[in-house]
Design an enzyme around this catalytic site. Structure first.
Site, PDB file in Angstrom:
ATOM      1  N   ASP A  67     -10.571  22.054  -5.768  1.00  0.00           N
ATOM      2  CA  ASP A  67      -9.507  21.390  -6.747  1.00  0.00           C
ATOM      3  C   ASP A  67      -8.367  21.966  -6.230  1.00  0.00           C
ATOM      4  OD1 ASP A  67     -11.320  19.564  -7.578  1.00  0.00           O
ATOM      5  OD2 ASP A  67     -11.777  20.671  -9.270  1.00  0.00           O
ATOM      6  N   TYR A  88     -19.932  30.032  -7.070  1.00  0.00           N
ATOM      7  CA  TYR A  88     -18.662  30.075  -7.703  1.00  0.00           C
ATOM      8  C   TYR A  88     -18.711  30.928  -8.986  1.00  0.00           C
ATOM      9  CZ  TYR A  88     -17.888  25.322  -5.685  1.00  0.00           C
ATOM     10  OH  TYR A  88     -17.749  24.374  -4.755  1.00  0.00           O
ATOM     11  N   ASP A 104     -10.719  20.191 -16.875  1.00  0.00           N
ATOM     12  CA  ASP A 104     -10.448  21.441 -16.688  1.00  0.00           C
ATOM     13  C   ASP A 104      -9.184  21.648 -17.348  1.00  0.00           C
ATOM     14  OD1 ASP A 104      -8.118  20.195 -15.007  1.00  0.00           O
ATOM     15  OD2 ASP A 104      -9.378  21.023 -13.169  1.00  0.00           O
ATOM     16  N   ARG A 142     -16.945  21.620 -12.899  1.00  0.00           N
ATOM     17  CA  ARG A 142     -16.392  20.877 -13.969  1.00  0.00           C
ATOM     18  C   ARG A 142     -17.375  20.080 -14.855  1.00  0.00           C
ATOM     19  NH1 ARG A 142     -12.255  17.396 -12.226  1.00  0.00           N
ATOM     20  NH2 ARG A 142     -13.089  17.436 -10.166  1.00  0.00           N
TER      21      ARG A 142
END
Length: 350
Positions: A122, A150, A164, A257
């Site tokens: 993203d 992550y 987000d 997310r």
């Protein structure tokens, strides 16, 4: 260059002769050996041509080196640009260094330079972005299905339309009674082979267009059905309400997310991703392998390809080039276009 040096040496001798005093009573015209303007101009042009030839040879060598690159490496994507924008920035820097023009055409008639990335990040995220060059672009599909890791910072109490911090707040709920033990107690539910509903703002497509593009236009978009994904491990690194930090290792097609949003719902609250960093993709780690932008040079990438080749399984296409590719590469880069493969973890090639 030898001709230029001879010309300049000749010029030097002439100038020295010109400084010899002339006797006033000699009755002779001041016949000096001064160099003529035409001769000086010719000498200067010769020297410039020789210097230009050397510069051209250097550019030609760099262009050949760029076109000979094959393999997979990693770059450090910062917050802000999309993965596609970052790839274009990298491509432009490499072509400029090689003295090759940036093509304006959209159709590929002759592909002399190929570059792509596997696994979209993203625009608000940062971290490892795997890049393939030359025949290495054929290896990018393997990177999509490989493991990724992550570090995500979530914020409790707020839900957004994008899941987000870049989106609009759609809901707010209390979170003051949530404890560290509460979060750790539900993480097991999100580990292993699970079903996950992807976000509406994503690279998934409907009728050939990204859902995120349709959402930004204000068009009605239905949520995609839940699909199987794999989470190898999740651990809570830090909890300082309303913020919590997760370390997640997962397979391809997984959305952090969605995970953070689902965790918020499971805690009878809501949550969104405040910050996301991809620390690893396949064998490539952010700390050891991702090149920062100041190292996006042909020489640095060539060195990275050599180091990273040991991290990947042997690829026949990289060891034995096709007959036409074994010849000296052309210095043209006629058409480099950006194509996208359907799917959430799109492979971008250009």
């Amino acid at each position: 260059m030898a001709a230029a040096e001879t010309a300049m040496a000749s010029s030097s001798l002439s100038l020295e002769t010109d400084t010899t005093p002339v006797l006033e009573n000699s009755g002779t015209a001041a016949a000096t050996a001064a160099i003529s303007p035409a001769t000086a101009a010719a000498a200067t042009a010769e020297a410039a041509a020789a210097a230009g030839s050397e510069g051209g040879d250097a550019k030609s060598a760099m262009a050949n080196k760029l076109l000979s690159l094959n393999g997979v490496f990693a770059v450090h994507k910062p917050k802000g640009p999309t993965s596609a924008e970052l790839l274009n920035r990298l491509k432009e820097k490499l072509l400029a260094e090689a003295g090759m023009p940036l093509p304006k055409c959209n159709k590929r008639k002759k592909q002399t330079f190929k570059i792509g990335h596997g696994g979209t990040l993203d625009s608000a995220a940062k971290g490892v972005l795997v890049v393939g060059v030359g025949r290495g672009t054929k290896m990018l599909t393997n990177m999509l299905s490989g493991t990724k890791r992550y570090i995500a910072i979530g914020e409790l109490g707020k839900a957004t339309d994008t899941l987000d911090s870049t989106g609009k707040i759609t809901e707010e709920k209390p979170y003051d009674k949530i404890t560290q033990e509460d979060i750790e107690g539900i993480l097991q539910k999100f580990t292993g082979n699970i079903m996950q509903v992807p976000p509406l703002y994503s690279a998934l497509k409907k009728d050939g267009q990204r859902l995120s593009t349709l959402m930004k236009r204000g068009e009605a978009v239905e949520a995609k059905p839940a699909r199987p994904v794999t989470v190898y491990s999740i651990s809570l690194q830090k909890f300082q309400p309303p913020f919590f930090t997760l370390d997640v290792e997962c397979g391809g097609g997984f959305y952090i997310r969605s995970l953070v949003s689902d965790i918020g719902k499971e805690l009878s609250s809501c949550a969104n991703v405040l910050e996301l960093t991809r620390t690893q993709q396949g064998p490539f780690t952010l700390e050891d392998h991702a090149l920062p932008e100041e190292k996006w040079t042909i020489d640095d990438i060539a060195q990275a390809l050599e180091l990273c080749s040991a991290l990947l399984p042997a690829e026949p296409g990289l060891k034995k080039p096709k007959p036409e590719e074994s010849k000296e590469p052309a210095l043209s880069c006629e058409c480099i276009s950006l194509n996208e493969v359907k799917g959430d973890d799109a492979i971008q090639t250009c």
